[in-house]
Design a protein around this motif. Structure first.
Motif, PDB file in Angstrom:
ATOM      1  N   ILE A   1      -5.996   7.258  -6.430  1.00 44.79           N
ATOM      2  CA  ILE A   1      -5.191   7.277  -5.202  1.00 44.79           C
ATOM      3  C   ILE A   1      -4.966   8.713  -4.738  1.00 44.79           C
ATOM      4  O   ILE A   1      -5.028   9.013  -3.543  1.00 44.79           O
ATOM      5  CB  ILE A   1      -3.836   6.559  -5.433  1.00 44.79           C
ATOM      6  CG1 ILE A   1      -4.082   5.066  -5.645  1.00 44.79           C
ATOM      7  CG2 ILE A   1      -2.891   6.775  -4.257  1.00 44.79           C
ATOM      8  CD1 ILE A   1      -2.862   4.297  -6.040  1.00 44.79           C
ATOM      9  N   MET A   2      -4.721   9.620  -5.684  1.00 45.78           N
ATOM     10  CA  MET A   2      -4.511  11.012  -5.307  1.00 45.78           C
ATOM     11  C   MET A   2      -5.790  11.621  -4.730  1.00 45.78           C
ATOM     12  O   MET A   2      -5.733  12.440  -3.810  1.00 45.78           O
ATOM     13  CB  MET A   2      -4.036  11.823  -6.515  1.00 45.78           C
ATOM     14  CG  MET A   2      -2.617  11.503  -6.951  1.00 45.78           C
ATOM     15  SD  MET A   2      -1.390  11.847  -5.666  1.00 45.78           S
ATOM     16  CE  MET A   2      -1.509  13.627  -5.535  1.00 45.78           C
TER      17      MET A   2
ATOM     18  N   SER B   1      -5.191  10.471 -10.501  1.00 48.02           N
ATOM     19  CA  SER B   1      -5.457   9.070 -10.191  1.00 48.02           C
ATOM     20  C   SER B   1      -6.383   8.947  -8.983  1.00 48.02           C
ATOM     21  O   SER B   1      -6.442   9.852  -8.139  1.00 48.02           O
ATOM     22  CB  SER B   1      -4.148   8.338  -9.883  1.00 48.02           C
ATOM     23  OG  SER B   1      -3.608   8.772  -8.656  1.00 48.02           O
TER      24      SER B   1
ATOM     25  N   LEU C   1       0.824  -1.204   0.000  1.00 47.64           N
ATOM     26  CA  LEU C   1       0.000   0.000   0.000  1.00 47.64           C
ATOM     27  C   LEU C   1       0.859   1.255   0.000  1.00 47.64           C
ATOM     28  O   LEU C   1       0.553   2.239  -0.688  1.00 47.64           O
ATOM     29  CB  LEU C   1      -0.934  -0.013   1.221  1.00 47.64           C
ATOM     30  CG  LEU C   1      -2.013  -1.105   1.240  1.00 47.64           C
ATOM     31  CD1 LEU C   1      -2.842  -0.999   2.506  1.00 47.64           C
ATOM     32  CD2 LEU C   1      -2.915  -0.967   0.011  1.00 47.64           C
ATOM     33  N   ARG C   2       1.960   1.240   0.781  1.00 48.55           N
ATOM     34  CA  ARG C   2       2.843   2.412   0.820  1.00 48.55           C
ATOM     35  C   ARG C   2       3.523   2.613  -0.537  1.00 48.55           C
ATOM     36  O   ARG C   2       3.660   3.740  -1.011  1.00 48.55           O
ATOM     37  CB  ARG C   2       3.904   2.220   1.908  1.00 48.55           C
ATOM     38  CG  ARG C   2       3.347   2.159   3.304  1.00 48.55           C
ATOM     39  CD  ARG C   2       4.421   1.778   4.300  1.00 48.55           C
ATOM     40  NE  ARG C   2       5.285   2.898   4.615  1.00 48.55           N
ATOM     41  CZ  ARG C   2       6.414   2.779   5.310  1.00 48.55           C
ATOM     42  NH1 ARG C   2       6.823   1.595   5.739  1.00 48.55           N
ATOM     43  NH2 ARG C   2       7.150   3.841   5.574  1.00 48.55           N
TER      44      ARG C   2
ATOM     45  N   ILE D   1       2.385   1.709  -3.485  1.00 43.21           N
ATOM     46  CA  ILE D   1       1.387   2.173  -4.450  1.00 43.21           C
ATOM     47  C   ILE D   1       1.157   3.676  -4.298  1.00 43.21           C
ATOM     48  O   ILE D   1       1.070   4.422  -5.279  1.00 43.21           O
ATOM     49  CB  ILE D   1       0.064   1.404  -4.261  1.00 43.21           C
ATOM     50  CG1 ILE D   1       0.250  -0.065  -4.694  1.00 43.21           C
ATOM     51  CG2 ILE D   1      -1.073   2.052  -5.053  1.00 43.21           C
ATOM     52  CD1 ILE D   1      -0.918  -0.967  -4.321  1.00 43.21           C
ATOM     53  N   VAL D   2       1.079   4.128  -3.044  1.00 44.38           N
ATOM     54  CA  VAL D   2       0.846   5.555  -2.780  1.00 44.38           C
ATOM     55  C   VAL D   2       1.993   6.405  -3.311  1.00 44.38           C
ATOM     56  O   VAL D   2       1.785   7.414  -3.999  1.00 44.38           O
ATOM     57  CB  VAL D   2       0.659   5.798  -1.265  1.00 44.38           C
ATOM     58  CG1 VAL D   2       0.718   7.289  -0.955  1.00 44.38           C
ATOM     59  CG2 VAL D   2      -0.672   5.218  -0.794  1.00 44.38           C
TER      60      VAL D   2
ATOM     61  N   GLY E   1      -7.940   9.864  -3.090  1.00 44.80           N
ATOM     62  CA  GLY E   1      -7.978   9.252  -1.763  1.00 44.80           C
ATOM     63  C   GLY E   1      -7.067   9.972  -0.784  1.00 44.80           C
ATOM     64  O   GLY E   1      -7.439  10.212   0.378  1.00 44.80           O
ATOM     65  N   LEU E   2      -5.882  10.351  -1.270  1.00 43.47           N
ATOM     66  CA  LEU E   2      -4.933  11.075  -0.416  1.00 43.47           C
ATOM     67  C   LEU E   2      -5.481  12.437  -0.006  1.00 43.47           C
ATOM     68  O   LEU E   2      -5.172  12.940   1.075  1.00 43.47           O
ATOM     69  CB  LEU E   2      -3.593  11.252  -1.141  1.00 43.47           C
ATOM     70  CG  LEU E   2      -2.731   9.994  -1.278  1.00 43.47           C
ATOM     71  CD1 LEU E   2      -1.487  10.297  -2.106  1.00 43.47           C
ATOM     72  CD2 LEU E   2      -2.317   9.478   0.096  1.00 43.47           C
TER      73      LEU E   2
ATOM     74  N   ALA F   1       2.123   6.719  -7.003  1.00 46.45           N
ATOM     75  CA  ALA F   1       0.995   7.455  -7.584  1.00 46.45           C
ATOM     76  C   ALA F   1       1.193   8.970  -7.542  1.00 46.45           C
ATOM     77  O   ALA F   1       0.474   9.710  -8.218  1.00 46.45           O
ATOM     78  CB  ALA F   1      -0.298   7.097  -6.838  1.00 46.45           C
TER      79      ALA F   1
END
Length: 436
Positions: free
Chosen positions: A419-420, A417, A121-122, A124-125, A422-423, A128
């Motif tokens: 993920i971004m 993305s 997970l780290r 992938i973040v 989500g961040l 991204a």
């Protein structure tokens, strides 16, 4: 020696054994102030300074060696001042939590770190994050490092009227930093190998000659026992069962997560270790090393280990492989018995190195696409936010929250993305938690 070269791929990475040794010494000297500052901070939690000193040395040595052997990166691990301050002042003093229970919270956060690292997970973040923001992170860390150096050298001081101001040249301490800065600048301009390390040595000698750095009264001392803190995190795990401790664990997790992400991006870019797409090779192993280091710190009895920005000084000296990190670990172990010698390396001596390294890292500003406002604004907030908030993760938060907004406003939302996005929400929650 050939086996060492082959294992760490020293020659293959364009380095040499001599260069790795100089790089490791430079990194260690640059962060040696932590051996005295962190125990002072953590003493506010109730931990003994001597106990913290030995725990810090052993944990940092083992953590740095793990990073060097497992990930083959020239990045050292040590307790960061931010995590130490949060541990002592917020958790122990502010929340009235016993230091042993706080260490148990660090251990739980460490175990969660390992789990999210195993599931990538780290990784992938980090992958991204857009390249422009990665450049901003590297440059922001550089300016942050330079700011710390200017403060350590008393060149920049606190000001009641304007927050910061120029230090007084009536303070002899500033002479040491200014002398070191001028000497190091000249050496860098002349292209002298090992300029930063030589500059620190000459600065220490200058400080001794003008009577501002006292010579140690002894050279060898027996390290204090870590018996009072060793293993307390394990025995107090049962106390991590309250909402309050849940917030502590989450905060340790988030702060260390984003501090590490930012530092890894900055250090690997500086060392030229990223690929053509800006991705970090072996990032999974680097993140696992960091997670293991955090577990080690909690068991030994010190605030969480993290990748330290002072590694950039060794990288600037040509360190490119894990041999640098392993040797930093060796210097830590040696320092455990020769701690009186470290008194001749105050922060005013290492300040010029941090300022010069900051200049080198700030070169990434040129790679940011300043012509696109939707990219320029979040990048600018990252760069400016890190030194002004005195936090890598807080500066990162400002940029990460702003990026999706500017991209959506510019009708480029589809390029962002999931993920971004989500961040965006994670960082809002993060800022809320740390400001409770």
């Amino acid at each position: 020696m050939k086996n060492i070269d082959d294992f760490f791929k020293v020659t293959e990475q364009g380095s040499s054994l001599k260069r790795e040794v100089v790089a490791s010494l430079t990194t260690f000297v640059s962060l040696s102030y932590m051996l005295f500052v962190v125990p002072n901070i953590l003493s506010a939690s109730g931990l003994g300074k001597g106990t913290v000193f030995t725990a810090l040395v052993l944990a940092s040595a083992l953590g740095s060696m793990v990073m060097g052997v497992l990930a083959n990166y020239p990045i050292a691990l040590a307790p960061t001042l931010g995590s130490a301050s949060f541990f002592a002042y917020t958790v122990c003093q502010g929340m009235k939590i016993n230091w042993a229970t706080a260490l148990a919270g660090v251990l739980v956060a460490s175990i969660l770190f390992v789990l999210i690292t195993i599931f990538k997970l780290r990784e992938i973040v980090i992958n991204a994050i857009p390249q422009d923001l990665k450049y901003a992170i590297s440059a922001g860390i550089g300016i942050f490092i330079a700011f710390i150096g200017l403060q350590n050298g008393k060149i920049i001081v606190n000001s009641d009227s304007s927050l910061v101001g120029l230090g007084s040249f009536n303070n002899p301490a500033i002479w040491i930093a200014v002398f070191g800065l001028i000497v190091t600048i000249v050496l860098m301009c002349l292209g002298v190998p090992g300029s930063i390390f030589i500059g620190m040595v000459l600065t220490a000698i200058f400080g001794i000659l003008i009577g501002q750095i006292p010579l140690p009264k002894e050279f060898i001392s027996t390290p204090p026992s870590i018996a009072p803190s060793f293993g307390q995190a394990v025995t107090h795990l049962g106390n991590v069962n309250t909402v309050q401790m849940g917030i502590v664990v989450i905060t340790f997790l988030l702060v260390t997560f984003f501090d590490t992400a930012g530092t890894l991006i900055g250090m690997t870019q500086q060392a030229g270790l990223t690929d053509k797409d800006g991705k970090i090779p072996r990032i999974g192993k680097a993140l696992m090393s960091d997670s293991i280091g955090m577990i080690i710190s909690s068991v030994f009895g010190v605030s969480p280990l993290g990748t330290v920005v002072e590694s950039s000084s060794g990288i600037a000296m040509g360190g490119k492989t894990g041999l640098t990190a392993v040797l930093v670990g060796v210097w830590f172990l040696i320092a455990m018995f020769f701690s009186p010698l470290l008194t001749v390396i105050p922060t005013t001596v290492t300040a010029p190195a941090l300022i010069i390294v900051g200049v080198l890292m700030a070169s990434n500003l040129a790679k940011i696409n300043w012509g696109k406002f939707e990219v320029a604004l979040p990048a600018f907030l990252v760069v400016l936010g890190m030194p002004l908030t005195y936090s890598i993760s807080d500066g990162l938060a400002l940029g990460m929250i702003t990026y999706p907004i500017t991209m959506l406003a510019s009708k480029r939302g589809k390029e962002v993305s999931p993920i971004m996005y989500g961040l965006f929400f994670i960082f809002i929650i993060y800022l809320w938690i740390i400001n409770i």
